[in-house]
Write a protein that holds these residues in place. Structure first.
Motif, PDB file in Angstrom:
ATOM      1  N   GLU A 249      -0.903   5.610  -4.924  1.00 63.56           N
ATOM      2  CA  GLU A 249      -1.716   6.304  -3.917  1.00 63.56           C
ATOM      3  C   GLU A 249      -0.938   6.513  -2.614  1.00 63.56           C
ATOM      4  O   GLU A 249      -0.921   7.598  -2.051  1.00 63.56           O
ATOM      5  CB  GLU A 249      -2.994   5.508  -3.643  1.00 63.56           C
ATOM      6  CG  GLU A 249      -3.905   6.153  -2.623  1.00 63.56           C
ATOM      7  CD  GLU A 249      -5.125   5.288  -2.336  1.00 63.56           C
ATOM      8  OE1 GLU A 249      -5.141   4.615  -1.280  1.00 63.56           O
ATOM      9  OE2 GLU A 249      -6.056   5.291  -3.176  1.00 63.56           O
ATOM     10  N   GLY A 250      -0.279   5.458  -2.146  1.00 63.45           N
ATOM     11  CA  GLY A 250       0.495   5.547  -0.908  1.00 63.45           C
ATOM     12  C   GLY A 250       1.656   6.525  -1.025  1.00 63.45           C
ATOM     13  O   GLY A 250       1.936   7.293  -0.096  1.00 63.45           O
ATOM     14  N   THR A 251       2.334   6.493  -2.157  1.00 66.09           N
ATOM     15  CA  THR A 251       3.439   7.420  -2.389  1.00 66.09           C
ATOM     16  C   THR A 251       2.943   8.854  -2.435  1.00 66.09           C
ATOM     17  O   THR A 251       3.573   9.761  -1.878  1.00 66.09           O
ATOM     18  CB  THR A 251       4.175   7.061  -3.698  1.00 66.09           C
ATOM     19  OG1 THR A 251       4.647   5.720  -3.610  1.00 66.09           O
ATOM     20  CG2 THR A 251       5.338   7.988  -3.958  1.00 66.09           C
ATOM     21  N   ASN A 252       1.814   9.083  -3.101  1.00 63.19           N
ATOM     22  CA  ASN A 252       1.242  10.440  -3.160  1.00 63.19           C
ATOM     23  C   ASN A 252       0.873  10.951  -1.774  1.00 63.19           C
ATOM     24  O   ASN A 252       1.108  12.127  -1.456  1.00 63.19           O
ATOM     25  CB  ASN A 252       0.030  10.479  -4.090  1.00 63.19           C
ATOM     26  CG  ASN A 252       0.428  10.388  -5.549  1.00 63.19           C
ATOM     27  OD1 ASN A 252       1.566  10.680  -5.921  1.00 63.19           O
ATOM     28  ND2 ASN A 252      -0.499   9.957  -6.383  1.00 63.19           N
ATOM     29  N   GLU A 253       0.312  10.078  -0.939  1.00 60.85           N
ATOM     30  CA  GLU A 253      -0.015  10.469   0.438  1.00 60.85           C
ATOM     31  C   GLU A 253       1.245  10.868   1.201  1.00 60.85           C
ATOM     32  O   GLU A 253       1.265  11.883   1.894  1.00 60.85           O
ATOM     33  CB  GLU A 253      -0.708   9.312   1.174  1.00 60.85           C
ATOM     34  CG  GLU A 253      -2.133   9.063   0.766  1.00 60.85           C
ATOM     35  CD  GLU A 253      -2.721   7.833   1.467  1.00 60.85           C
ATOM     36  OE1 GLU A 253      -2.253   7.481   2.578  1.00 60.85           O
ATOM     37  OE2 GLU A 253      -3.636   7.225   0.894  1.00 60.85           O
ATOM     38  N   PHE A 254       2.294  10.068   1.074  1.00 66.55           N
ATOM     39  CA  PHE A 254       3.556  10.359   1.753  1.00 66.55           C
ATOM     40  C   PHE A 254       4.129  11.694   1.268  1.00 66.55           C
ATOM     41  O   PHE A 254       4.568  12.524   2.065  1.00 66.55           O
ATOM     42  CB  PHE A 254       4.561   9.230   1.514  1.00 66.55           C
ATOM     43  CG  PHE A 254       5.875   9.452   2.200  1.00 66.55           C
ATOM     44  CD1 PHE A 254       6.078   9.029   3.507  1.00 66.55           C
ATOM     45  CD2 PHE A 254       6.923  10.098   1.543  1.00 66.55           C
ATOM     46  CE1 PHE A 254       7.292   9.242   4.154  1.00 66.55           C
ATOM     47  CE2 PHE A 254       8.139  10.311   2.177  1.00 66.55           C
ATOM     48  CZ  PHE A 254       8.324   9.889   3.484  1.00 66.55           C
ATOM     49  N   ASN A 255       4.130  11.899  -0.055  1.00 68.64           N
ATOM     50  CA  ASN A 255       4.700  13.120  -0.621  1.00 68.64           C
ATOM     51  C   ASN A 255       3.925  14.371  -0.203  1.00 68.64           C
ATOM     52  O   ASN A 255       4.520  15.435  -0.039  1.00 68.64           O
ATOM     53  CB  ASN A 255       4.777  13.026  -2.141  1.00 68.64           C
ATOM     54  CG  ASN A 255       5.858  12.071  -2.599  1.00 68.64           C
ATOM     55  OD1 ASN A 255       6.756  11.706  -1.843  1.00 68.64           O
ATOM     56  ND2 ASN A 255       5.774  11.638  -3.841  1.00 68.64           N
ATOM     57  N   LYS A 256       2.619  14.255  -0.027  1.00 66.09           N
ATOM     58  CA  LYS A 256       1.829  15.402   0.454  1.00 66.09           C
ATOM     59  C   LYS A 256       2.202  15.738   1.896  1.00 66.09           C
ATOM     60  O   LYS A 256       2.263  16.901   2.278  1.00 66.09           O
ATOM     61  CB  LYS A 256       0.336  15.113   0.357  1.00 66.09           C
ATOM     62  CG  LYS A 256      -0.199  15.204  -1.051  1.00 66.09           C
ATOM     63  CD  LYS A 256      -1.679  14.880  -1.102  1.00 66.09           C
ATOM     64  CE  LYS A 256      -2.136  14.819  -2.547  1.00 66.09           C
ATOM     65  NZ  LYS A 256      -3.512  14.367  -2.676  1.00 66.09           N
ATOM     66  N   LYS A 257       2.475  14.710   2.674  1.00 68.97           N
ATOM     67  CA  LYS A 257       2.824  14.913   4.073  1.00 68.97           C
ATOM     68  C   LYS A 257       4.259  15.418   4.232  1.00 68.97           C
ATOM     69  O   LYS A 257       4.554  16.213   5.120  1.00 68.97           O
ATOM     70  CB  LYS A 257       2.639  13.593   4.836  1.00 68.97           C
ATOM     71  CG  LYS A 257       2.731  13.723   6.330  1.00 68.97           C
ATOM     72  CD  LYS A 257       2.352  12.412   7.009  1.00 68.97           C
ATOM     73  CE  LYS A 257       2.432  12.529   8.520  1.00 68.97           C
ATOM     74  NZ  LYS A 257       2.067  11.296   9.197  1.00 68.97           N
TER      75      LYS A 257
ATOM     76  N   LYS B 111       0.836  -1.201   0.000  1.00 65.85           N
ATOM     77  CA  LYS B 111       0.000   0.000   0.000  1.00 65.85           C
ATOM     78  C   LYS B 111       0.872   1.253   0.000  1.00 65.85           C
ATOM     79  O   LYS B 111       0.647   2.183  -0.762  1.00 65.85           O
ATOM     80  CB  LYS B 111      -0.942   0.025   1.195  1.00 65.85           C
ATOM     81  CG  LYS B 111      -1.809   1.281   1.233  1.00 65.85           C
ATOM     82  CD  LYS B 111      -2.519   1.440   2.566  1.00 65.85           C
ATOM     83  CE  LYS B 111      -3.299   2.721   2.638  1.00 65.85           C
ATOM     84  NZ  LYS B 111      -2.471   3.920   2.611  1.00 65.85           N
ATOM     85  N   ASN B 112       1.895   1.259   0.852  1.00 65.26           N
ATOM     86  CA  ASN B 112       2.759   2.434   0.947  1.00 65.26           C
ATOM     87  C   ASN B 112       3.553   2.674  -0.328  1.00 65.26           C
ATOM     88  O   ASN B 112       3.877   3.817  -0.649  1.00 65.26           O
ATOM     89  CB  ASN B 112       3.716   2.310   2.132  1.00 65.26           C
ATOM     90  CG  ASN B 112       3.006   2.472   3.453  1.00 65.26           C
ATOM     91  OD1 ASN B 112       1.940   3.066   3.540  1.00 65.26           O
ATOM     92  ND2 ASN B 112       3.584   1.922   4.501  1.00 65.26           N
TER      93      ASN B 112
END
Length: 154
Positions: free
Chosen positions: A27-35, A22-23
């Motif tokens: 999708e998971g990478t995009n979530e991490f990059n936004k954070k 998932k990470n």
């Protein structure tokens, strides 16, 4: 994941195969990059900031599978290289511009030292058993980077 854990020096740490997938997904990478946007490239294929406002320097380098037989060196004996060549063929966005696991421009973070070295994913860390193309030498990349950091006063 259990095999990786068994071979690891941290074999008692828990492994989460589904969580890691998932990470590592888009999708998971995009979530991490936004954070954590520090060092990210503003445009696809570009570079991020070398020095961010948090005082951290960001550098990156990576490779792509070039299939240049003259320069393959010991990679011709590395079974993981053959597997990564096959996996690299499944890329859509960065076909022929990946290291078998990660696309070339997805590796761009901060100042890009280079992203087209003839190296598959394990070659970048001089794996397996030093089987990598004749150029570049992964050890030299790390030594050059240590010198770069030294001259920055880091």
């Amino acid at each position: 994941m259990k095999l990786i854990s068994l071979l690891s020096t941290k074999s008692l740490l828990p492994q989460d195969f589904k969580g890691s997938l998932k990470n590592l997904s888009t999708e998971g990478t995009n979530e991490f990059n936004k954070k954590y946007p520090q060092g990210l490239q503003a445009t696809w294929g570009g570079q991020g900031k070398e020095l961010e406002t948090n005082g951290v320097y960001y550098y990156s380098w990576s490779g792509i599978i070039k299939l240049n037989a003259v320069n393959e060196g010991l990679n011709i004996l590395d079974y993981t290289h053959a597997i990564l060549v096959v996996l690299g063929a499944f890329f859509k966005k960065e076909r022929k511009q990946n290291n078998g696991l990660v696309g070339r421009y997805a590796t761009h973070l901060g100042r890009v030292i280079g992203s087209d070295y003839q190296m598959d994913h394990p070659d970048v860390i001089n794996q397996l058993a030093g089987a990598h193309p004749t150029k570049p030498d992964p050890l030299k990349l790390y030594l050059d980077h240590a010198v770069r950091l030294h001259f920055k006063g880091l």
